[in-house]
Scaffold this motif. Structure first.
Motif, short mmCIF file in Angstrom:
data_model
loop_
_atom_site.label_atom_id
_atom_site.label_comp_id
_atom_site.label_asym_id
_atom_site.label_seq_id
_atom_site.Cartn_x
_atom_site.Cartn_y
_atom_site.Cartn_z
N THR A 46 26.89 31.39 -11.60
CA THR A 46 28.04 30.84 -10.89
C THR A 46 29.29 30.86 -11.76
OG1 THR A 46 26.62 29.46 -9.51
CG2 THR A 46 28.93 28.78 -9.72
N ILE A 47 29.16 30.46 -13.01
CA ILE A 47 30.30 30.48 -13.93
C ILE A 47 30.82 31.90 -14.09
CG2 ILE A 47 31.04 30.09 -16.32
CD1 ILE A 47 29.04 27.69 -16.34
N LEU A 48 29.93 32.84 -14.29
CA LEU A 48 30.33 34.25 -14.45
C LEU A 48 30.96 34.79 -13.17
CD1 LEU A 48 27.24 35.52 -16.46
CD2 LEU A 48 29.59 35.25 -17.33
N ARG A 49 30.40 34.45 -12.03
CA ARG A 49 30.90 34.93 -10.74
C ARG A 49 32.34 34.48 -10.50
NH1 ARG A 49 27.46 35.49 -5.64
NH2 ARG A 49 25.86 35.17 -7.19
N ILE A 50 32.61 33.21 -10.74
CA ILE A 50 33.96 32.68 -10.53
C ILE A 50 34.94 33.30 -11.53
CG2 ILE A 50 35.40 30.59 -10.64
CD1 ILE A 50 32.95 29.07 -9.47
N GLY A 51 34.55 33.35 -12.79
CA GLY A 51 35.42 33.95 -13.80
C GLY A 51 35.74 35.40 -13.50
N ARG A 52 34.74 36.16 -13.15
CA ARG A 52 34.93 37.58 -12.85
C ARG A 52 35.86 37.77 -11.66
NH1 ARG A 52 29.80 38.83 -13.15
NH2 ARG A 52 29.42 38.22 -11.02
N SER A 106 30.78 29.38 -4.55
CA SER A 106 30.92 30.53 -5.47
C SER A 106 30.84 31.85 -4.72
CB SER A 106 29.87 30.47 -6.59
OG SER A 106 28.58 30.78 -6.11
N ARG A 107 30.01 31.91 -3.70
CA ARG A 107 29.94 33.14 -2.90
C ARG A 107 31.22 33.34 -2.09
NH1 ARG A 107 24.91 31.42 -3.73
NH2 ARG A 107 23.33 32.96 -4.25
N ASP A 108 31.77 32.25 -1.57
CA ASP A 108 33.02 32.34 -0.82
C ASP A 108 34.18 32.74 -1.73
OD1 ASP A 108 31.68 31.61 1.49
OD2 ASP A 108 32.38 29.53 1.46
N VAL A 109 34.20 32.21 -2.95
CA VAL A 109 35.23 32.60 -3.93
C VAL A 109 35.13 34.09 -4.19
CG1 VAL A 109 35.86 32.44 -6.38
CG2 VAL A 109 35.51 30.36 -5.04
N GLU A 110 33.93 34.56 -4.44
CA GLU A 110 33.72 35.98 -4.73
C GLU A 110 34.14 36.86 -3.55
OE1 GLU A 110 30.40 38.14 -7.33
OE2 GLU A 110 29.64 37.29 -5.46
N ALA A 111 34.00 36.34 -2.35
CA ALA A 111 34.40 37.09 -1.15
C ALA A 111 35.90 37.01 -0.89
CB ALA A 111 33.63 36.56 0.06
N GLY A 112 36.63 36.27 -1.75
CA GLY A 112 38.08 36.19 -1.62
C GLY A 112 38.58 35.15 -0.63
N LYS A 113 37.73 34.20 -0.26
CA LYS A 113 38.12 33.21 0.75
C LYS A 113 38.96 32.07 0.18
CE LYS A 113 34.15 34.05 3.73
NZ LYS A 113 32.99 33.45 4.39
N TYR A 114 38.97 31.88 -1.16
CA TYR A 114 39.69 30.76 -1.75
C TYR A 114 40.53 31.22 -2.93
CZ TYR A 114 36.47 27.78 0.84
OH TYR A 114 35.75 27.16 1.82
N GLU A 117 43.46 27.37 -6.76
CA GLU A 117 43.83 26.00 -6.40
C GLU A 117 42.91 25.45 -5.30
OE1 GLU A 117 45.54 22.65 -7.24
OE2 GLU A 117 46.11 24.48 -8.30
N GLU A 118 42.61 26.27 -4.31
CA GLU A 118 41.70 25.84 -3.24
C GLU A 118 40.29 25.63 -3.78
OE1 GLU A 118 43.81 28.10 0.55
OE2 GLU A 118 42.41 29.22 -0.72
N THR A 119 39.89 26.43 -4.75
CA THR A 119 38.58 26.27 -5.37
C THR A 119 38.50 24.92 -6.08
OG1 THR A 119 38.38 28.67 -5.65
CG2 THR A 119 36.93 27.29 -6.99
N LYS A 120 39.56 24.56 -6.80
CA LYS A 120 39.60 23.25 -7.46
C LYS A 120 39.48 22.12 -6.44
CE LYS A 120 43.31 24.23 -10.07
NZ LYS A 120 44.42 23.94 -11.01
N GLU A 121 40.19 22.24 -5.35
CA GLU A 121 40.13 21.21 -4.31
C GLU A 121 38.72 21.07 -3.75
OE1 GLU A 121 43.10 22.16 -1.38
OE2 GLU A 121 44.71 22.09 -2.87
#
Length: 135
Positions: A46-52, A106-114, A117-121
């Protein structure tokens, strides 16, 4: 330590994303996962996925049952910036609802949905969720 309070917004770099802020957000996701009973490999992933997704060029993550070690670097504006952080994660009662929510995030972040700032929220919302014990 960002886990004692909600993640506070920082001033973004001129390109819109500060890579150290990205890694702090990724570590917060890992922190919530680990303290709520997630497997170590899932925390690392998850950490790697978000960072990448948010453009961290080099990232190393080492997770133990009670701690996260993260390093990363990014080359911006002709010079290389570095990040290193260690977090102790105290043991808590597992809350598998939070683990599921972070995994989906994390999957939604990787898909570009957030955005970042939205991820932090969303992380702050997940942290505040009433937990259902999984143990």
């Amino acid at each position: 330590m960002i886990t004692d309070k909600k993640i506070q917004p920082e001033q973004p770099s001129p390109d819109g994303v500060d890579f150290s802020e990205v890694l702090l957000v990724a570590m917060e996701a890992g922190h919530i996962l680990l303290e709520n009973g997630a497997e170590i490999f899932r925390v690392e992933e998850t950490i790697l996925r978000i960072g990448r997704h948010f453009g961290v060029e080099e990232e190393d993550v080492f997770v133990l049952s009670n701690g996260i070690f993260t390093t990363g670097s990014s080359k911006e504006y002709g010079h290389k910036e570095s990040f290193a952080r260690v977090q102790h994660i105290p043991m808590h009662t597992a809350s598998l609802d939070k683990v599921v929510a972070i995994n989906q995030l994390s999957r939604d972040v990787e898909a570009g949905k957030y955005t970042l700032e939205e991820t932090k929220e969303k992380l702050n919302e997940i942290r505040e969720m009433p937990g259902k014990s999984g143990v």
